[in-house]
Write an enzyme that holds these catalytic residues in place. Structure first.
Site, PDB file in Angstrom:
ATOM      1  N   THR A 187     -52.124  48.933  53.239  1.00  0.00           N
ATOM      2  CA  THR A 187     -50.719  48.832  52.892  1.00  0.00           C
ATOM      3  C   THR A 187     -50.072  47.488  53.808  1.00  0.00           C
ATOM      4  O   THR A 187     -48.883  47.335  53.688  1.00  0.00           O
ATOM      5  CB  THR A 187     -49.961  50.358  53.629  1.00  0.00           C
ATOM      6  OG1 THR A 187     -50.504  49.990  55.036  1.00  0.00           O
ATOM      7  CG2 THR A 187     -50.709  51.332  53.270  1.00  0.00           C
ATOM      8  N   LYS A 188     -50.928  46.862  54.354  1.00  0.00           N
ATOM      9  CA  LYS A 188     -50.147  45.635  54.955  1.00  0.00           C
ATOM     10  C   LYS A 188     -49.829  44.483  54.043  1.00  0.00           C
ATOM     11  O   LYS A 188     -49.976  44.737  53.174  1.00  0.00           O
ATOM     12  CB  LYS A 188     -50.926  45.290  56.033  1.00  0.00           C
ATOM     13  CG  LYS A 188     -51.259  46.248  57.315  1.00  0.00           C
ATOM     14  CD  LYS A 188     -50.109  46.431  58.223  1.00  0.00           C
ATOM     15  CE  LYS A 188     -50.177  47.746  58.603  1.00  0.00           C
ATOM     16  NZ  LYS A 188     -51.314  48.102  59.694  1.00  0.00           N
TER      17      LYS A 188
END
Ligand SMILES: *Cc1c(COP(=O)(O)O)cnc(C)c1O
Length: 391
Positions: A187-188
């Protein structure tokens, strides 16, 4: 209300076609673990950050773990950390046999201020080290916080899991401390799936990390199975197994080429949220750094008492409308295992964190999010603002 015909997911890990092809190229090459692609990824990321060295590892948590070990602090030494952070950033303090000392935060910035750090430093006695977290992508002032803690920069580690592409006075996050730790979790801002990196300008730390991430094997021993590689190695100090692979590194290199347009998209989405949500009663919008650049890893609002619904009910109401959100974070001192390790007195030391943790809400934020999705999220937040809309 009618069932939503399309959901707005909270996250979406985009892997560009070039990254997919790069992964296949490595898979077909006959060398799939840490090797030449890793070296190239480290060089390219170092150049992006303006850092002297980048050492790629298996996760952001491993990066923090290795950076803490490298400080070689005595058992029980106090380490300052926010509690409003990910558990993976505090567990390494415990694993290293050190004592986390919680730092409270400013309710608007969601980050510790110099005053918060000074208060915690006094409570700690004499802190041995500090972890500075760039919450949501807001660039924390590392030098100011280090001074408030009475610590040299060599005793400060940055948790830059949210900080990639953030800037403080024109300088990218990643060079202000001894070791800046990045995450490439799915998700980064630079999604690889799993992976992490430490950026440092310290040659000795870089040597330590290159060896410690791979069992403590002596320099270049990763080459031992490559053509012409030597089977001989030494282990001067047993390390851990936390290397990255060339498959991940190849994905990371291709994704890094997309980072600038992705960041521009995040900035656009943040501005659109800002405009659409301005003036919604009870909703506090994220602060922007007075100097520098937000990385917009998260778009975090606070749902205050003046809003029509409690945060938890709003999450359910949004879900019913097909909109997924998240909360960053459950403070670590509220997690049972950490509560036990920290003790009741430490857990009582961060009242602002406790209050803010009831209010924070992270809205969908990723490059593939459509403008119309932002509008839909904003409309839903407006609809519930006075507490009368049906879920
Ligand atoms: C994601 C994250 C980490 C851990 O990174 P992993 O790569 O998942 O191990 C640490 N700190 C913060 C603030 C994070 O969001």
């Amino acid at each position: 209300m009618t069932a939503p015909d399309h959901r707005v997911p909270f996250a979406n890990a985009e892997v560009v076609p070039e990254a997919q092809e790069a992964a296949l190229r490595v898979l077909r090459s006959g060398w799939i673990t840490m090797g030449p692609e890793t070296q190239a990824f480290e060089r390219e990321l170092a150049s992006y950050l303006g850092a002297r060295h980048v050492i790629a590892v298996s996760s952001g948590t491993a990066a923090l773990d290795l950076a803490l070990r490298a400080l070689r602090l005595p058992p029980g030494a106090p380490v300052l950390t926010p509690s409003l952070t990910f558990c993976g950033a505090v567990a390494p303090i415990l694993h290293a046999g050190l004592r986390p000392v919680l730092v409270d935060i400013d309710p608007e910035m969601l980050l510790p201020t110099a005053d918060c750090v000074a208060v915690a430093a006094r409570r700690a006695g004499r802190p041995a080290a500090m972890i500075v977290q760039h919450m949501a992508g807001y660039p924390a002032d590392v030098a100011e916080l280090a001074e408030a803690a009475g610590l040299a920069r060599s005793a400060v580690i940055e948790d830059a899991a949210h900080g990639l592409a953030a800037e403080d006075r024109g300088v990218r996050v990643g060079t202000a401390s001894h070791a800046a730790c990045f995450s490439f979790y799915a998700t980064k801002n630079l999604p690889i799936g799993e992976g992490g990196a430490v950026a440092t300008c310290d040659d000795g730390l870089a040597d330590y990390l290159r060896s410690a991430r791979l069992h403590g094997l002596s320099k270049d021993a990763w080459r031992r199975y490559l053509p012409g590689g030597s089977w001989r190695y030494d282990v001067a100090e047993p390390g851990i197994k936390a290397n990255i692979t060339d498959i991940q590194a190849a994905i990371g290199r291709a994704q890094l080429n997309r980072l600038s347009p992705w960041q521009a998209r995040r900035e656009h989405l943040a501005a659109r949220y800002d405009a659409a949500l301005a003036g919604v009663p009870g909703l506090a919008l994220p602060r922007r750094p007075p100097y520098g650049r937000h990385a917009w890893h998260l778009y975090q609002v606070r749902v205050g008492r003046g809003y029509g619904l409690h945060r938890d009910l709003l999450i359910e109401a949004l879900r019913a409308r097909g909109i997924d959100t998240s909360v960053h974070f459950i403070p670590v001192h509220q997690l049972s295992g950490f509560r036990a390790a920290l003790g009741p007195e430490e857990c009582r030391s961060v009242p602002v964190t406790d209050q803010v943790a009831e209010e924070v809400l992270s809205l969908p934020m990723y490059p593939a999010l459509a403008d119309s999705d932002v509008d839909r999220v904003a409309d839903a937040l407006l609809a519930h603002a006075d507490g009368t809309a049906a879920a």
